[in-house]
Write a protein that holds these residues in place. Structure first.
Motif, PDB file in Angstrom:
ATOM      1  N   GLU A  72      10.184 -11.294  -7.326  1.00 41.58           N
ATOM      2  CA  GLU A  72       8.865 -10.866  -6.877  1.00 41.58           C
ATOM      3  C   GLU A  72       7.966 -12.066  -6.600  1.00 41.58           C
ATOM      4  N   THR A  73       6.938 -11.820  -5.753  1.00 41.66           N
ATOM      5  CA  THR A  73       5.946 -12.855  -5.526  1.00 41.66           C
ATOM      6  C   THR A  73       5.260 -13.170  -6.847  1.00 41.66           C
ATOM      7  N   ARG A  74       5.237 -14.432  -7.204  1.00 37.73           N
ATOM      8  CA  ARG A  74       4.649 -14.810  -8.490  1.00 37.73           C
ATOM      9  C   ARG A  74       3.157 -14.522  -8.489  1.00 37.73           C
ATOM     10  N   ILE A  75       2.706 -13.853  -9.547  1.00 36.84           N
ATOM     11  CA  ILE A  75       1.289 -13.495  -9.687  1.00 36.84           C
ATOM     12  C   ILE A  75       0.611 -14.550 -10.538  1.00 36.84           C
ATOM     13  N   SER A  76      -0.403 -15.158 -10.005  1.00 37.86           N
ATOM     14  CA  SER A  76      -1.112 -16.199 -10.755  1.00 37.86           C
ATOM     15  C   SER A  76      -2.059 -15.564 -11.761  1.00 37.86           C
ATOM     16  N   PRO A  77      -2.347 -16.259 -12.851  1.00 33.27           N
ATOM     17  CA  PRO A  77      -3.316 -15.735 -13.828  1.00 33.27           C
ATOM     18  C   PRO A  77      -4.671 -15.460 -13.189  1.00 33.27           C
ATOM     19  N   GLU A  78      -5.053 -16.277 -12.204  1.00 36.91           N
ATOM     20  CA  GLU A  78      -6.353 -16.087 -11.533  1.00 36.91           C
ATOM     21  C   GLU A  78      -6.400 -14.746 -10.801  1.00 36.91           C
ATOM     22  N   GLU A  79      -5.282 -14.380 -10.149  1.00 35.88           N
ATOM     23  CA  GLU A  79      -5.221 -13.089  -9.459  1.00 35.88           C
ATOM     24  C   GLU A  79      -5.304 -11.941 -10.458  1.00 35.88           C
ATOM     25  N   ALA A  80      -4.558 -12.076 -11.544  1.00 37.48           N
ATOM     26  CA  ALA A  80      -4.528 -11.020 -12.558  1.00 37.48           C
ATOM     27  C   ALA A  80      -5.901 -10.820 -13.191  1.00 37.48           C
ATOM     28  N   VAL A  81      -6.646 -11.888 -13.382  1.00 37.05           N
ATOM     29  CA  VAL A  81      -7.992 -11.791 -13.962  1.00 37.05           C
ATOM     30  C   VAL A  81      -8.895 -10.941 -13.074  1.00 37.05           C
ATOM     31  N   ILE A  82      -8.743 -11.082 -11.755  1.00 37.55           N
ATOM     32  CA  ILE A  82      -9.556 -10.299 -10.809  1.00 37.55           C
ATOM     33  C   ILE A  82      -9.301  -8.804 -10.993  1.00 37.55           C
ATOM     34  N   TRP A  83      -8.063  -8.436 -11.310  1.00 38.85           N
ATOM     35  CA  TRP A  83      -7.760  -7.017 -11.512  1.00 38.85           C
ATOM     36  C   TRP A  83      -8.553  -6.427 -12.666  1.00 38.85           C
ATOM     37  N   GLY A  84      -8.935  -7.258 -13.604  1.00 36.76           N
ATOM     38  CA  GLY A  84      -9.687  -6.779 -14.760  1.00 36.76           C
ATOM     39  C   GLY A  84     -11.155  -6.552 -14.469  1.00 36.76           C
ATOM     40  N   GLU A  85     -11.625  -6.954 -13.271  1.00 33.95           N
ATOM     41  CA  GLU A  85     -13.039  -6.781 -12.932  1.00 33.95           C
ATOM     42  C   GLU A  85     -13.379  -5.336 -12.598  1.00 33.95           C
ATOM     43  N   SER A  86     -12.442  -4.633 -11.993  1.00 33.98           N
ATOM     44  CA  SER A  86     -12.667  -3.219 -11.679  1.00 33.98           C
ATOM     45  C   SER A  86     -11.346  -2.557 -11.322  1.00 33.98           C
ATOM     46  N   PHE A  87     -11.300  -1.256 -11.490  1.00 29.27           N
ATOM     47  CA  PHE A  87     -10.094  -0.497 -11.156  1.00 29.27           C
ATOM     48  C   PHE A  87      -9.835  -0.532  -9.654  1.00 29.27           C
ATOM     49  N   ASP A  88     -10.910  -0.532  -8.874  1.00 24.59           N
ATOM     50  CA  ASP A  88     -10.768  -0.568  -7.421  1.00 24.59           C
ATOM     51  C   ASP A  88     -10.106  -1.871  -6.972  1.00 24.59           C
ATOM     52  N   LYS A  89     -10.475  -2.990  -7.589  1.00 22.53           N
ATOM     53  CA  LYS A  89      -9.876  -4.275  -7.225  1.00 22.53           C
ATOM     54  C   LYS A  89      -8.397  -4.322  -7.596  1.00 22.53           C
ATOM     55  N   LEU A  90      -8.046  -3.655  -8.677  1.00 27.31           N
ATOM     56  CA  LEU A  90      -6.639  -3.585  -9.067  1.00 27.31           C
ATOM     57  C   LEU A  90      -5.829  -2.843  -8.012  1.00 27.31           C
ATOM     58  N   LEU A  91      -6.305  -1.673  -7.592  1.00 20.87           N
ATOM     59  CA  LEU A  91      -5.559  -0.849  -6.643  1.00 20.87           C
ATOM     60  C   LEU A  91      -5.553  -1.433  -5.236  1.00 20.87           C
ATOM     61  N   SER A  92      -6.568  -2.201  -4.900  1.00 30.19           N
ATOM     62  CA  SER A  92      -6.655  -2.771  -3.557  1.00 30.19           C
ATOM     63  C   SER A  92      -5.735  -3.982  -3.382  1.00 30.19           C
ATOM     64  N   HIS A  93      -5.191  -4.492  -4.474  1.00 34.31           N
ATOM     65  CA  HIS A  93      -4.278  -5.632  -4.419  1.00 34.31           C
ATOM     66  C   HIS A  93      -2.847  -5.107  -4.492  1.00 34.31           C
TER      67      HIS A  93
END
Length: 235
Positions: A72-93
């Motif tokens: 899989e494409t490696r997920i950076s910690p910075e990207e994963a942190v953004i998912w924690g900002e809102s549920f919408d940001k998680l689903l949009s990625h």
């Protein structure tokens, strides 16, 4: 000769006793009521559904364990942190959606995200026949009673959809999709942020094997209103 007559006489004396006993053993099911039969059918469906989901989950884990994460494409910690900002940001990625879906599979509640994705795809439909076909497919898979991946919706919402399914519009599932979105945002998303799957990502740790957490939510409250509790049916 006298001994033979006594022997056959004894056999005849035993015969009346054996017949009622035989009838008692083989006739015990005749008193079952239709309600009891319905309860047994529901329990069988529930056990079968749970077994199928467990097998699917175990197959998924086995396929993932052999280098799947490395591909899989490696997920950076910075990207994963953004998912924690809102549920919408998680689903949009894209990777966020995949990771959240993997988490829901550990809870046997992936029907929620699969329904949400199906609704998003449905709203992009343009051909009238395609709209009818997709609407019917979504209804039969996620909405109707005893659907294979029935989502948790109130009776009123399900009734509105059922009445409009013969002439669906692109907004036929809006209320149901919104309801499922809220359930995931307020419940599953909160647990996801505390899960090993997510915490390992933001800490940059290797992904560990995924464990089962609980029974599937695919079994709705209505199914269990008239079923007696019996822990043994899940074993």
């Amino acid at each position: 000769m006298e001994t033979s007559l006594v022997f056959f006489s004894q056999l005849n004396m035993c015969e009346p006793k054996e017949k009622p006993f035989f009838k008692l053993i083989h006739g015990s099911g005749k008193g079952d009521t239709s309600k009891e039969a319905k309860i047994r059918d529901k329990e069988k469906r529930n056990r079968l559904s749970l077994l199928v989901q467990k097998l699917e989950f175990q197959q998924d884990i086995l396929s993932n364990s052999s280098g799947h994460l490395a591909k899989e494409t490696r997920i950076s910690p910075e990207e994963a942190v953004i998912w924690g900002e809102s549920f919408d940001k998680l689903l949009s990625h894209k990777d966020g959606l995949k990771t959240f879906t993997r988490f829901l599979k550990t809870e046997f509640s992936e029907e929620n995200i699969e329904f949400w994705i199906a609704c998003e795809d449905f709203k992009k439909s343009q051909d009238p026949q395609q709209i009818i076909h997709k609407a019917k497919s979504i209804y039969e898979k996620f909405i109707q009673n005893d659907a294979p991946q029935e989502v948790n919706l109130d009776f009123h919402t399900k009734e509105i959809i059922a009445r409009s399914i013969t002439q669906p519009t692109l907004h036929s599932f809006d209320a149901a999709q919104s309801r499922v979105y809220q359930l995931m945002e307020q419940d599953s998303y909160m647990r996801f942020l505390k899960s090993d799957i997510y915490l390992d990502l933001i800490e940059g740790r290797p992904q560990r094997p995924t464990n089962l957490r609980r029974r599937s939510r695919s079994f709705t409250y209505n199914e269990f209103q008239d079923v007696n509790s019996d822990v043994s049916i899940w074993l």
